[in-house]
Design an enzyme around this catalytic site. Structure first.
Site, PDB file in Angstrom:
ATOM      1  N   GLU A 416       9.154 -24.268 -21.204  1.00 36.73           N
ATOM      2  CA  GLU A 416       8.979 -25.730 -21.069  1.00 36.73           C
ATOM      3  C   GLU A 416       7.614 -26.117 -20.509  1.00 36.73           C
ATOM      4  OE1 GLU A 416      12.307 -28.074 -19.681  1.00 36.73           O
ATOM      5  OE2 GLU A 416      13.680 -26.551 -20.424  1.00 36.73           O
TER       6      GLU A 416
HETATM    7  C1  LIG Z   1      13.695 -17.294 -23.171  1.00 35.42           C
HETATM    8  C2  LIG Z   1      12.939 -18.418 -23.801  1.00 35.42           C
HETATM    9  C3  LIG Z   1      13.588 -19.606 -24.133  1.00 35.42           C
HETATM   10  C4  LIG Z   1      12.911 -20.632 -24.767  1.00 35.42           C
HETATM   11  N1  LIG Z   1      13.593 -21.768 -25.167  1.00 35.42           N
HETATM   12  C5  LIG Z   1      12.947 -22.690 -25.934  1.00 35.42           C
HETATM   13  C6  LIG Z   1      13.672 -23.799 -26.510  1.00 35.42           C
HETATM   14  O1  LIG Z   1      14.881 -23.960 -26.279  1.00 35.42           O
HETATM   15  N2  LIG Z   1      13.002 -24.653 -27.323  1.00 35.42           N
HETATM   16  C7  LIG Z   1      11.671 -24.511 -27.598  1.00 35.42           C
HETATM   17  O2  LIG Z   1      11.138 -25.321 -28.344  1.00 35.42           O
HETATM   18  N3  LIG Z   1      10.954 -23.490 -27.053  1.00 35.42           N
HETATM   19  C8  LIG Z   1      11.562 -22.577 -26.243  1.00 35.42           C
HETATM   20  N4  LIG Z   1      10.861 -21.524 -25.702  1.00 35.42           N
HETATM   21  C9  LIG Z   1       9.431 -21.421 -25.974  1.00 35.42           C
HETATM   22  C10 LIG Z   1       8.552 -21.693 -24.772  1.00 35.42           C
HETATM   23  O3  LIG Z   1       8.544 -23.062 -24.486  1.00 35.42           O
HETATM   24  C11 LIG Z   1       7.170 -21.111 -25.110  1.00 35.42           C
HETATM   25  O4  LIG Z   1       7.295 -19.707 -24.989  1.00 35.42           O
HETATM   26  C12 LIG Z   1       6.077 -21.651 -24.234  1.00 35.42           C
HETATM   27  O5  LIG Z   1       5.812 -22.982 -24.555  1.00 35.42           O
HETATM   28  C13 LIG Z   1       4.780 -20.839 -24.374  1.00 35.42           C
HETATM   29  O6  LIG Z   1       4.428 -20.657 -25.713  1.00 35.42           O
HETATM   30  P1  LIG Z   1       4.106 -19.195 -26.252  1.00 35.42           P
HETATM   31  O7  LIG Z   1       5.180 -18.290 -25.836  1.00 35.42           O
HETATM   32  O8  LIG Z   1       3.800 -19.310 -27.690  1.00 35.42           O
HETATM   33  O9  LIG Z   1       2.806 -18.747 -25.453  1.00 35.42           O
HETATM   34  P2  LIG Z   1       1.294 -19.088 -25.800  1.00 35.42           P
HETATM   35  O10 LIG Z   1       1.130 -20.522 -26.067  1.00 35.42           O
HETATM   36  O11 LIG Z   1       0.793 -18.122 -26.795  1.00 35.42           O
HETATM   37  O12 LIG Z   1       0.622 -18.767 -24.384  1.00 35.42           O
HETATM   38  C14 LIG Z   1       0.478 -17.437 -23.883  1.00 35.42           C
HETATM   39  C15 LIG Z   1      -0.236 -17.534 -22.524  1.00 35.42           C
HETATM   40  O13 LIG Z   1      -1.500 -18.194 -22.674  1.00 35.42           O
HETATM   41  C16 LIG Z   1      -1.580 -19.269 -21.779  1.00 35.42           C
HETATM   42  N5  LIG Z   1      -2.295 -20.395 -22.397  1.00 35.42           N
HETATM   43  C17 LIG Z   1      -2.010 -21.005 -23.573  1.00 35.42           C
HETATM   44  N6  LIG Z   1      -2.858 -22.031 -23.752  1.00 35.42           N
HETATM   45  C18 LIG Z   1      -3.686 -22.061 -22.680  1.00 35.42           C
HETATM   46  C19 LIG Z   1      -4.758 -22.905 -22.266  1.00 35.42           C
HETATM   47  N7  LIG Z   1      -5.121 -23.966 -22.981  1.00 35.42           N
HETATM   48  N8  LIG Z   1      -5.356 -22.646 -21.095  1.00 35.42           N
HETATM   49  C20 LIG Z   1      -4.985 -21.605 -20.336  1.00 35.42           C
HETATM   50  N9  LIG Z   1      -3.964 -20.786 -20.657  1.00 35.42           N
HETATM   51  C21 LIG Z   1      -3.329 -21.019 -21.813  1.00 35.42           C
HETATM   52  C22 LIG Z   1      -0.142 -19.679 -21.487  1.00 35.42           C
HETATM   53  O14 LIG Z   1      -0.039 -20.318 -20.246  1.00 35.42           O
HETATM   54  C23 LIG Z   1       0.565 -18.346 -21.489  1.00 35.42           C
HETATM   55  O15 LIG Z   1       0.423 -17.769 -20.208  1.00 35.42           O
HETATM   56  C24 LIG Z   1      11.524 -20.496 -25.037  1.00 35.42           C
HETATM   57  C25 LIG Z   1      10.848 -19.324 -24.656  1.00 35.42           C
HETATM   58  C26 LIG Z   1      11.541 -18.291 -24.070  1.00 35.42           C
HETATM   59  C27 LIG Z   1      10.773 -17.037 -23.713  1.00 35.42           C
END
Ligand SMILES: Cc1cc2nc3c(=O)[nH]c(=O)nc-3n(C[C@H](O)[C@H](O)[C@H](O)COP(=O)(O)OP(=O)(O)OC[C@H]3O[C@@H](n4cnc5c(N)ncnc54)[C@H](O)[C@@H]3O)c2cc1C
Length: 596
Positions: A416
């Protein structure tokens, strides 16, 4: 200017326009967090410490008693973790207790409770089982929230009652392979059918909590806009639609294993036009609002888990003897226990104040909810670690809850809104207020005769904020020294924010090292304000529920540390180590991270 630079400028301008569109733009009162960035202490939002009305408190007490009795008998967090499933009888029991409709209006079958009351319920669940806490959050706070906020009367009466009764489960599907933190990059397409009665959805979603067990999903997809572009729109989707595919019902994962985290695909899936939720093209704004609610829930469940960590650590520290003493006799253990008690006290205060902002109708609370989410999830991670260390080897084995709690706590900093993204968001959205004032001042300077009065007023506001510490009104005389220190730090914070804006100007958008220090200082100021308010209220009317006045040392311990952390963040605003961090990271990124 090179073509490349001009394209980057165009991209940047577009990103800024998009971001502005997502922010709250209506007339608004100065909230607590936004006020801090302007050097103001909007005390009305935090003092006196918010309480629920006596009638609601009575209802809440009986609801909590019933919930505790149910959870004692039926919730087995170890089994949920082991079996990677929340049993149906637990879901049905929570539904019967009204947990899924806690804050929904009575007209649609909800219980009409305040967010503050709901947070107490979530805190109780979160203190026992993170999987169940997240499941409830998805059902109550993000799964049906878009319907509650943006649904038409017909949509609400059709979709909400079965979600509130638990007959149907909800999910919220935003994340995709190319749209994680960059939520605006949703690739799922929704094209209108030739007769306009449907939209045809094609795309993939991943990491969707309850995605494979939900009967109602809020799905974000890209729809065409009149000028040939596209924008994100929210749709209500049911799994019986042709083309709805569950590609992976339960992705194997580290923690919160009881939740069903799914991968989904939509293949030429027709969704009726009447299933559009909110205005077409406004799906991202809707998602942002919905996630605001979810973030308050993080504060509540982290508070519950923090209390459990403290209890487990204290039980062990009082029982386990080494070197002829109980562990609690050693100062390095005392320090961890004190940190846990202070952290739990602060998280509860921050959650209560943030929830009350929603209850009291502050129009825009996205800064406070983001601060609560980042602060509480990071605090819990440290707290679990402290508790783990107090238990030593005993924490490491699966017959005790802490190894599960450690695994479960890790998602909080990612889900989130990952904490890095929210940290940057806090700094930039917070600085928007003073930034706009500076911009207006610069524009006025270019038209000195027409805008002199406006420039003078803004200048007075800026200079006033830099010179005068705002009043922090406490009622207990013994807290006045803390109030004075907090006010003075709000003033210094504002000076540093202004200095950063003047020094970096538009480049502040890329200066994440600086953003982080600003956000950290802001979060600590917010936390200190909440703790001071709670402490003040407890001194004024000592709790009748037998709360040990020893909590006051937890309040003082937290405040002392928090104010020190603000000073440190401000002192390090221009840290010379930043360039070394960049050089080292760039070197590692270039050579593939190979240290040989
Ligand atoms: C168990 C679980 C349940 C989930 N449930 C839902 C759900 O119900 N519905 C839904 O829609 N999503 C859900 N998610 C998705 C979750 O919201 C995303 O994993 C989250 O938004 C991060 O996206 P990503 O994993 O693609 O990471 P990425 O966006 O690839 O980011 C990876 C890392 O890079 C960092 N990063 C990214 N951009 C920047 C920036 N601009 N500056 C600095 N650092 C940055 C992030 O902070 C993170 O540490 C879930 C995820 C998990 C693991």
């Amino acid at each position: 200017m090179s073509t490349h630079t001009s394209e980057m400028d165009q991209d940047r301008k577009k990103q800024m326009r998009d971001a502005e569109e997502l922010l709250f733009t209506g007339p608004q009162k100065c909230g607590l967090a936004k006020g801090l960035f302007l050097g103001r202490f909007a005390s009305d939002w935090v003092m006196p410490y918010p309480t629920t009305s006596p009638e609601e408190q009575a209802q809440l007490d009986s609801s909590l008693a019933a919930l505790r009795a149910f959870l004692d008998e039926h919730l087995d967090p170890a089994a949920i973790d082991r079996d990677a499933d929340i049993p149906r009888h637990v879901i049905d029991g929570l539904a019967r207790l009204g947990v899924f409709g806690m804050t929904a209006p009575r007209e649609v079958g909800g219980r009409g409770f305040s967010q503050m009351a709901y947070c107490k319920v979530l805190g109780e669940i979160g203190s026992r089982c993170a999987s169940t806490g997240i499941f409830v959050n998805v059902q109550h706070s993000i799964g049906m929230r878009a319907l509650l906020l943006f649904g038409t009367p017909e949509q609400k009466s059709r979709w909400l009652p079965p979600l509130i009764s638990g007959e149907k489960l909800a999910a919220f599907a935003l994340t995709e392979p190319e749209a994680g933190s960059d939520a605006a990059n949703v690739q799922t397409r929704a094209e209108p059918s030739a007769d306009g009665s449907h939209f045809i959805l094609n795309g993939e979603k991943r990491y969707i909590t309850s995605g494979s067990i939900a009967q109602v999903l809020t799905v974000m997809a890209r729809t065409p806009t009149p000028g040939g572009g596209s924008a994100v729109t929210a749709f209500l989707v049911t799994p019986d639609l042709p083309g709805f595919v569950v590609t992976e019902p339960r992705m194997q994962k580290l923690g919160v294993r009881g939740t069903a985290t799914a991968r989904l695909a939509f293949r030429d899936m027709p969704v009726p036009r009447e299933n559009i939720l909110g205005a077409p093209g406004k799906g991202l704004k809707l998602a942002l609002h919905v996630l605001d609610f979810g973030r308050v829930t993080f504060g509540a469940s982290c508070t519950g888990a923090a209390k459990t960590c403290l209890r487990l650590a204290v039980e062990h520290a009082n029982r386990r003897r080494q070197f002829g003493k109980t562990l609690g006799d050693f100062e390095l253990i005392k320090k961890k226990i004190a940190r846990m008690a202070a952290g739990a006290y602060a998280l509860e205060a921050m959650t209560t104040v943030t929830a009350s902002l929603i209850d009291r109708g502050l129009e825009d609370y996205m800064l406070e909810t983001a601060m609560l989410k980042v602060f509480s999830t990071e605090a819990l991670w440290l707290l679990v670690n402290d508790a783990f260390q107090v238990l030593g080897g005993a924490a490491y084995f699966t017959d005790r809850p802490l190894e599960r709690m450690l695994r479960d706590a890790r998602i909080n900093q990612i889900g989130e809104g990952a904490n890095e993204v929210l940290t940057s968001f806090i700094a930039l959205v917070g600085m928007r207020g003073p930034g706009q004032q500076f911009q207006e001042m610069m524009e006025s300077l270019s038209r000195p005769w027409g805008e002199l009065r406006k420039m003078w007023l803004i200048g007075l506001d800026r200079v006033g904020a830099a010179m005068l510490a705002p009043d922090v009104p406490v009622r207990s005389p013994q807290l006045e020294p803390f109030a004075g220190r907090l006010g003075e730090l709000v003033r210094r914070f504002n000076v540093e924010v202004d200095r950063a804006l003047i020094q970096h100007r538009e480049a502040i958008l890329d200066r994440q090292y600086v953003q982080e220090r600003i956000a950290r200082a802001a979060m600590e100021l917010f936390a200190s304000a909440c703790v001071l308010s709670r402490w003040d209220a407890e001194l004024q009317s000592p709790p009748t529920d037998g709360l040990d006045p020893g909590w006051h040392s937890a309040a003082e311990y937290f405040l002392r540390g928090s104010l020190r952390r603000v000073r440190r963040s401000l002192a390090e605003m221009n840290d010379a180590d930043d360039s070394f961090a960049t050089a080292t990271a760039d070197w590692a990124l270039r050579n593939g991270g190979d240290l040989r």
